[in-house]
Design a protein around this motif. Sequence first.
Motif, PDB file in Angstrom:
ATOM      1  N   LYS A 104       0.882  -1.321   0.083  1.00  0.00           N
ATOM      2  CA  LYS A 104      -0.104   0.090  -0.014  1.00  0.00           C
ATOM      3  C   LYS A 104       1.025   1.237   0.026  1.00  0.00           C
ATOM      4  CE  LYS A 104      -4.237   1.869   2.362  1.00  0.00           C
ATOM      5  NZ  LYS A 104      -5.048   1.949   3.383  1.00  0.00           N
ATOM      6  N   LYS A 105       2.035   1.221   0.455  1.00  0.00           N
ATOM      7  CA  LYS A 105       2.795   2.452   0.519  1.00  0.00           C
ATOM      8  C   LYS A 105       3.514   2.759  -0.907  1.00  0.00           C
ATOM      9  CE  LYS A 105       4.854   2.090   5.108  1.00  0.00           C
ATOM     10  NZ  LYS A 105       6.009   1.908   6.099  1.00  0.00           N
ATOM     11  N   GLU A 106       3.617   1.451  -1.761  1.00  0.00           N
ATOM     12  CA  GLU A 106       4.332   1.835  -2.875  1.00  0.00           C
ATOM     13  C   GLU A 106       3.149   2.120  -4.027  1.00  0.00           C
ATOM     14  OE1 GLU A 106       7.650  -1.251  -3.604  1.00  0.00           O
ATOM     15  OE2 GLU A 106       6.142  -2.202  -2.829  1.00  0.00           O
ATOM     16  N   PHE A 107       2.051   1.513  -3.559  1.00  0.00           N
ATOM     17  CA  PHE A 107       0.754   1.955  -4.668  1.00  0.00           C
ATOM     18  C   PHE A 107      -0.464   2.138  -3.659  1.00  0.00           C
ATOM     19  CE2 PHE A 107      -2.233  -0.329  -7.890  1.00  0.00           C
ATOM     20  CZ  PHE A 107      -2.557   0.902  -8.329  1.00  0.00           C
ATOM     21  N   ARG A 108      -0.672   3.538  -3.620  1.00  0.00           N
ATOM     22  CA  ARG A 108      -1.848   3.803  -2.490  1.00  0.00           C
ATOM     23  C   ARG A 108      -3.375   3.164  -2.852  1.00  0.00           C
ATOM     24  NH1 ARG A 108      -0.493  10.218  -1.047  1.00  0.00           N
ATOM     25  NH2 ARG A 108       1.703   9.623  -0.109  1.00  0.00           N
ATOM     26  N   ALA A 109      -3.671   3.234  -4.307  1.00  0.00           N
ATOM     27  CA  ALA A 109      -4.761   2.715  -4.651  1.00  0.00           C
ATOM     28  C   ALA A 109      -4.788   1.097  -4.579  1.00  0.00           C
ATOM     29  CB  ALA A 109      -5.327   3.088  -5.772  1.00  0.00           C
ATOM     30  N   ARG A 110      -4.069   0.341  -4.367  1.00  0.00           N
ATOM     31  CA  ARG A 110      -3.831  -1.026  -4.520  1.00  0.00           C
ATOM     32  C   ARG A 110      -4.960  -1.776  -4.020  1.00  0.00           C
ATOM     33  NH1 ARG A 110      -3.477  -6.156  -1.620  1.00  0.00           N
ATOM     34  NH2 ARG A 110      -2.079  -7.528  -3.035  1.00  0.00           N
ATOM     35  N   ASN A 111      -5.210  -1.252  -2.593  1.00  0.00           N
ATOM     36  CA  ASN A 111      -6.748  -2.114  -2.185  1.00  0.00           C
ATOM     37  C   ASN A 111      -8.170  -1.793  -2.768  1.00  0.00           C
ATOM     38  OD1 ASN A 111      -5.050  -3.144  -0.276  1.00  0.00           O
ATOM     39  ND2 ASN A 111      -5.514  -1.903   1.431  1.00  0.00           N
ATOM     40  N   ILE A 112      -8.184  -0.660  -3.357  1.00  0.00           N
ATOM     41  CA  ILE A 112      -9.203  -0.242  -4.036  1.00  0.00           C
ATOM     42  C   ILE A 112      -9.361  -0.966  -5.303  1.00  0.00           C
ATOM     43  CG2 ILE A 112     -10.116   1.657  -5.372  1.00  0.00           C
ATOM     44  CD1 ILE A 112      -9.156   3.543  -3.341  1.00  0.00           C
ATOM     45  N   TYR A 113      -8.367  -1.186  -6.047  1.00  0.00           N
ATOM     46  CA  TYR A 113      -8.282  -1.959  -7.261  1.00  0.00           C
ATOM     47  C   TYR A 113      -8.609  -3.410  -6.878  1.00  0.00           C
ATOM     48  CZ  TYR A 113      -6.857   1.856 -10.457  1.00  0.00           C
ATOM     49  OH  TYR A 113      -6.724   2.853 -11.196  1.00  0.00           O
ATOM     50  N   MET A 114      -8.023  -3.912  -5.786  1.00  0.00           N
ATOM     51  CA  MET A 114      -7.927  -5.317  -5.546  1.00  0.00           C
ATOM     52  C   MET A 114      -9.538  -5.586  -5.297  1.00  0.00           C
ATOM     53  SD  MET A 114      -5.778  -7.964  -5.421  1.00  0.00           S
ATOM     54  CE  MET A 114      -6.723  -9.511  -5.697  1.00  0.00           C
ATOM     55  N   GLY A 150     -13.919  -9.699 -22.811  1.00  0.00           N
ATOM     56  CA  GLY A 150     -13.182 -10.734 -21.924  1.00  0.00           C
ATOM     57  C   GLY A 150     -11.984 -10.180 -22.007  1.00  0.00           C
ATOM     58  N   ALA A 151     -11.034  -8.824 -22.154  1.00  0.00           N
ATOM     59  CA  ALA A 151     -10.215  -8.519 -22.008  1.00  0.00           C
ATOM     60  C   ALA A 151      -9.178  -8.788 -20.898  1.00  0.00           C
ATOM     61  CB  ALA A 151      -9.846  -6.897 -22.663  1.00  0.00           C
ATOM     62  N   LEU A 152      -9.973  -8.758 -19.941  1.00  0.00           N
ATOM     63  CA  LEU A 152      -9.101  -8.860 -18.360  1.00  0.00           C
ATOM     64  C   LEU A 152      -9.817  -9.884 -17.662  1.00  0.00           C
ATOM     65  CD1 LEU A 152      -7.126  -7.436 -16.477  1.00  0.00           C
ATOM     66  CD2 LEU A 152      -9.134  -6.428 -15.645  1.00  0.00           C
ATOM     67  N   PRO A 153      -8.991 -11.097 -17.951  1.00  0.00           N
ATOM     68  CA  PRO A 153      -9.715 -12.385 -17.070  1.00  0.00           C
ATOM     69  C   PRO A 153      -9.139 -12.091 -15.469  1.00  0.00           C
ATOM     70  CG  PRO A 153      -7.976 -12.887 -18.376  1.00  0.00           C
ATOM     71  CD  PRO A 153      -8.128 -11.341 -18.831  1.00  0.00           C
ATOM     72  N   ILE A 154     -10.044 -11.900 -14.783  1.00  0.00           N
ATOM     73  CA  ILE A 154      -9.596 -11.466 -13.361  1.00  0.00           C
ATOM     74  C   ILE A 154      -8.729 -12.569 -12.702  1.00  0.00           C
ATOM     75  CG2 ILE A 154     -10.296 -10.777 -11.085  1.00  0.00           C
ATOM     76  CD1 ILE A 154     -12.349  -9.462 -12.651  1.00  0.00           C
ATOM     77  N   PHE A 155      -9.496 -13.966 -12.926  1.00  0.00           N
ATOM     78  CA  PHE A 155      -8.575 -15.068 -12.271  1.00  0.00           C
ATOM     79  C   PHE A 155      -7.337 -15.203 -12.514  1.00  0.00           C
ATOM     80  CE2 PHE A 155      -7.491 -19.503 -12.608  1.00  0.00           C
ATOM     81  CZ  PHE A 155      -7.658 -20.016 -11.082  1.00  0.00           C
ATOM     82  N   ASN A 156      -7.133 -15.031 -13.917  1.00  0.00           N
ATOM     83  CA  ASN A 156      -5.598 -15.054 -14.551  1.00  0.00           C
ATOM     84  C   ASN A 156      -4.860 -13.777 -13.800  1.00  0.00           C
ATOM     85  OD1 ASN A 156      -6.680 -16.920 -16.137  1.00  0.00           O
ATOM     86  ND2 ASN A 156      -6.306 -15.767 -17.921  1.00  0.00           N
ATOM     87  N   VAL A 157      -5.495 -12.656 -13.682  1.00  0.00           N
ATOM     88  CA  VAL A 157      -4.815 -11.484 -12.801  1.00  0.00           C
ATOM     89  C   VAL A 157      -4.248 -12.064 -11.419  1.00  0.00           C
ATOM     90  CG1 VAL A 157      -4.751  -9.529 -11.828  1.00  0.00           C
ATOM     91  CG2 VAL A 157      -5.650  -9.737 -13.959  1.00  0.00           C
TER      92      VAL A 157
END
Length: 297
Positions: A104-114, A150-157
Amino acid sequence: MIDNKSFHSRVRITIIYIIVILLGLGCLFPLLNIVAISLSGSAAVSANKVGILPVDFTLIAYDKIVSDGQFWRSFMISVIRVFLALLLNLAVTVPMAYAMTKSKKEFRARNIYMNLLIFAMLFNGGMIPTYILVRNLGMLNSIWALVLPGALPIFNVILLMNFFLGIPKSLEEAALIDGASPFQVLLKIMIPCAKPCLATVSLFSIVGSWNDFFSGLIYMQKLEDYPIMTYIQSLNVDIQQLLKSGASSSTLENVTELSNRNLNAAKIVVAVIPLLMIYPILQKYLITGMVMGSVKE
């Protein structure tokens, strides 16, 4: 090592091998039956006389599938679709998975995107809103209607993200100390180390794009725009329609040798052949990529 094993261990291993062989044969026999049905006459198929060997051998089911130009047009549409979907999936999945490995320090919006990824994986807008969106974007009857939803398969991410987290952090830190940018770290360290997982997600993308026939039914309004799976799904034997259309006696004689069971079996065989050519290439990476990408220590 084997000589030192006890008698009970050898018996247990032998029983396990026998069970695995029987299970393998149990999976193989239905496939052989499908192939045999596709190569058998309609009378033998209707009478349930076909086992694992063809009865009244004929290739008429395959002739019906491949004799017209629309089959090869649909085949090329699917090939292009698989190629575009694979490139797009990797181009979007890899950077996003790498970004999700940051704290979260390196990428502040990380939890939001997750949280958004997890929510989108569990819930979607539904078929009708998706169709309306594709229509409003003007993508109906285009290859992009088959690729972009289907451009972003979330399971693959998530799979790739966990694989990246398993790579020693010291490698990334050493590269950053040497002056590498985050993009260079991704290209020169993360991606080469993640080849097994990349092969796994690539296989998922290829199989998913190739086997999908429903998208073609929804987004394609013309037969000539159908991908291969949608096209062969639409094939059927309709003798009454041929009689009404005034088909020649030779055509009717050939069609009477074919039933929908023959045709459906041939569809399955034709659909599986390209995947059977890809699986041996990527199979050695499949288990490694799944295991290492599914568990984070």
